[in-house]
Enzyme design. Structure first.
Site, PDB file in Angstrom:
ATOM      1  N   GLN A   1      48.823  45.231  54.963  1.00 32.92           N
ATOM      2  CA  GLN A   1      48.202  45.736  56.194  1.00 32.92           C
ATOM      3  C   GLN A   1      47.024  44.827  56.565  1.00 32.92           C
ATOM      4  OE1 GLN A   1      48.005  50.385  55.996  1.00 32.92           O
ATOM      5  NE2 GLN A   1      47.976  49.611  53.879  1.00 32.92           N
TER       6      GLN A   1
ATOM      7  N   ASP B   1      43.665  39.191  56.870  1.00 38.55           N
ATOM      8  CA  ASP B   1      42.749  38.140  56.396  1.00 38.55           C
ATOM      9  C   ASP B   1      43.446  36.875  55.889  1.00 38.55           C
ATOM     10  OD1 ASP B   1      42.115  40.353  53.573  1.00 38.55           O
ATOM     11  OD2 ASP B   1      43.687  38.843  53.796  1.00 38.55           O
TER      12      ASP B   1
ATOM     13  N   HIS C   1      50.159  44.106  60.250  1.00 35.76           N
ATOM     14  CA  HIS C   1      49.128  44.307  61.278  1.00 35.76           C
ATOM     15  C   HIS C   1      48.689  42.979  61.879  1.00 35.76           C
ATOM     16  CE1 HIS C   1      47.986  48.464  59.440  1.00 35.76           C
ATOM     17  NE2 HIS C   1      49.141  48.474  60.071  1.00 35.76           N
TER      18      HIS C   1
ATOM     19  N   GLY D   1      45.277  49.157  46.828  1.00 36.78           N
ATOM     20  CA  GLY D   1      44.074  49.049  47.663  1.00 36.78           C
ATOM     21  C   GLY D   1      44.239  49.566  49.076  1.00 36.78           C
TER      22      GLY D   1
ATOM     23  N   ALA E   1      41.328  46.068  41.783  1.00 36.20           N
ATOM     24  CA  ALA E   1      42.624  45.384  41.874  1.00 36.20           C
ATOM     25  C   ALA E   1      42.661  44.119  41.014  1.00 36.20           C
ATOM     26  CB  ALA E   1      42.899  45.026  43.331  1.00 36.20           C
TER      27      ALA E   1
HETATM   28  N1  APR Z   1      40.415  47.578  44.097  1.00 37.93           N
HETATM   29  C1  APR Z   1      41.364  48.489  44.442  1.00 37.93           C
HETATM   30  N2  APR Z   1      41.220  49.376  45.452  1.00 37.93           N
HETATM   31  C2  APR Z   1      40.063  49.334  46.147  1.00 37.93           C
HETATM   32  C3  APR Z   1      39.021  48.417  45.844  1.00 37.93           C
HETATM   33  C4  APR Z   1      39.246  47.513  44.775  1.00 37.93           C
HETATM   34  N3  APR Z   1      38.306  46.622  44.408  1.00 37.93           N
HETATM   35  N4  APR Z   1      37.992  48.641  46.713  1.00 37.93           N
HETATM   36  C5  APR Z   1      38.378  49.636  47.536  1.00 37.93           C
HETATM   37  N5  APR Z   1      39.608  50.062  47.189  1.00 37.93           N
HETATM   38  C6  APR Z   1      40.423  51.094  47.837  1.00 37.93           C
HETATM   39  C7  APR Z   1      39.647  52.253  48.405  1.00 37.93           C
HETATM   40  O1  APR Z   1      39.503  53.287  47.435  1.00 37.93           O
HETATM   41  C8  APR Z   1      40.564  52.705  49.570  1.00 37.93           C
HETATM   42  O2  APR Z   1      41.507  53.670  49.104  1.00 37.93           O
HETATM   43  O3  APR Z   1      41.041  50.459  48.952  1.00 37.93           O
HETATM   44  C9  APR Z   1      41.310  51.430  49.959  1.00 37.93           C
HETATM   45  C10 APR Z   1      40.891  50.858  51.306  1.00 37.93           C
HETATM   46  O4  APR Z   1      41.225  51.804  52.282  1.00 37.93           O
HETATM   47  P1  APR Z   1      40.920  51.471  53.831  1.00 37.93           P
HETATM   48  O5  APR Z   1      39.529  50.964  53.946  1.00 37.93           O
HETATM   49  O6  APR Z   1      41.335  52.679  54.611  1.00 37.93           O
HETATM   50  O7  APR Z   1      41.881  50.248  54.174  1.00 37.93           O
HETATM   51  P2  APR Z   1      43.441  50.279  54.464  1.00 37.93           P
HETATM   52  O8  APR Z   1      44.122  51.359  53.694  1.00 37.93           O
HETATM   53  O9  APR Z   1      43.948  48.904  54.276  1.00 37.93           O
HETATM   54  O10 APR Z   1      43.494  50.639  56.040  1.00 37.93           O
HETATM   55  C11 APR Z   1      44.747  50.544  56.681  1.00 37.93           C
HETATM   56  O11 APR Z   1      43.661  50.904  58.801  1.00 37.93           O
HETATM   57  O12 APR Z   1      41.917  50.499  60.231  1.00 37.93           O
HETATM   58  C12 APR Z   1      43.222  50.165  59.940  1.00 37.93           C
HETATM   59  O13 APR Z   1      44.311  48.189  60.542  1.00 37.93           O
HETATM   60  C13 APR Z   1      43.392  48.708  59.629  1.00 37.93           C
HETATM   61  O14 APR Z   1      44.948  47.671  58.103  1.00 37.93           O
HETATM   62  C14 APR Z   1      43.954  48.683  58.227  1.00 37.93           C
HETATM   63  C15 APR Z   1      44.555  50.074  58.097  1.00 37.93           C
END
Ligand code: APR
Length: 272
Positions: A92, A95, A116, A213, A259
């Site tokens: 998703q 980067d 995305h 993540g 991760a």
């Molecule tokens: N290692 C593993 N997991 C992690 C770490 C890490 N170091 N740091 C944070 N996380 C987890 C958090 O606990 C959370 O569950 O990564 C997740 C990030 O969640 P979001 O910030 O919601 O990101 P994401 O799930 O990718 O969002 C999906 O939403 O806003 C849109 O387009 C945007 O692609 C994005 C989509």
């Protein structure tokens, strides 16, 4: 023999490369209003705000490098190719850190589906032609800049913009093909994710579904795991995250922690 692996990643896999996630307490959606900078309507209403937002993300992504989780996945995809184990990676993230890790081991950038979109590509709003776009376009003060990125992953099959004209009013970048607006080739809310049919069809035959993540808050990415279970009730569903509370009840196995620790550990278990 290990069966097909389907891996979905989210912003958390890039957190240890120094990139903000979206929904943490210091996340991107705490400091920016999604409806002003990341929706289709926002781009129609005030494209300069959308460009300034993605310019910030683009500059940050350009300073980041793949971490050991990105690299472990790329190395395992190479090993799976040699072992004839299907491995489907969809992210998703925009980067291009997965794509850069793949390029480091000689795998094509296209072995990662960026559903995305990607910060390194921009498209003409009129004819939809896509370009590798090395320009930041707007600096952090919102003023147009010709600063170029140096490290994002680009596509050999796309033309790379060598220069960009800007329109008068907001200094927005114009496409060389139609002299119409360029748009970041990232999927805004209200737009269809990229290569969605491929993602759904690749779920078929999955033996191991891994989510790394991601908070699972955004459809349709958060439907893939359920789809995998519906197609194969024996599929393993693995959730790699620092916070397991984000896992839907579809997931049965948990690798809890950053991760960069958990992904190499999980992959060594899967491929041993
Ligand atoms: N290692 C593993 N997991 C992690 C770490 C890490 N170091 N740091 C944070 N996380 C987890 C958090 O606990 C959370 O569950 O990564 C997740 C990030 O969640 P979001 O910030 O919601 O990101 P994401 O799930 O990718 O969002 C999906 O939403 O806003 C849109 O387009 C945007 O692609 C994005 C989509």
């Amino acid at each position: 023999m290990q069966g097909k692996i389907f891996m979905l990643t989210g912003a958390g896999i890039s957190a240890e490369s120094g990139l903000e996630t979206y929904r943490s307490v210091t996340g991107i959606w705490q400091s920016h209003k999604m409806e002003e900078v990341a929706t289709r309507d926002a781009f129609l209403r005030a494209p300069e705000k959308v460009w300034q937002f993605f310019a910030l993300l683009k500059a940050a992504a350009d300073k980041a490098v793949p971490n050991s989780a990105h690299r472990a996945i790329a190395a395992s995809m190479l090993k799976c190719k040699e072992m004839n184990i299907p491995f489907f990676l969809v992210t998703q993230n925009i980067d291009t850190l997965h794509e850069r890790a793949l390029a480091e081991v000689g795998l094509p950038v296209s072995d990662c589906i960026a559903m995305h979109g990607r910060l390194s590509v921009s498209s003409c709003v009129k004819c939809r032609k896509s370009f590798n776009d090395p320009f930041i376009h707007f600096d952090s003060r919102g003023i147009d800049s010709n600063e170029r990125v140096k490290h994002l992953a680009f596509f050999s099959e796309l033309e790379t913009l060598a220069s960009v004209e800007h329109e008068k009013e907001h200094r927005l970048p114009l496409s060389p093909c139609c002299k119409d607006l360029l748009k970041p080739s990232v999927v805004l809310f209200g737009e269809e994710p990229q290569e969605l049919n491929k993602c759904y069809s690749e779920v078929l035959g999955t033996s191991v579904f891994v989510a790394v993540g991601t908070s699972g808050k955004v459809a349709p990415a958060n439907e893939f795991a359920r789809w995998a279970v519906r197609l194969n009730s024996g599929v393993r569903t693995i959730f790699v995250n620092t916070d397991q509370s984000a896992a839907s009840d579809t997931f049965k196995e948990f690798f809890t922690g950053p991760a960069t620790e958990q992904v190499p550990f999980l992959i060594s278990r899967l491929l041993s």
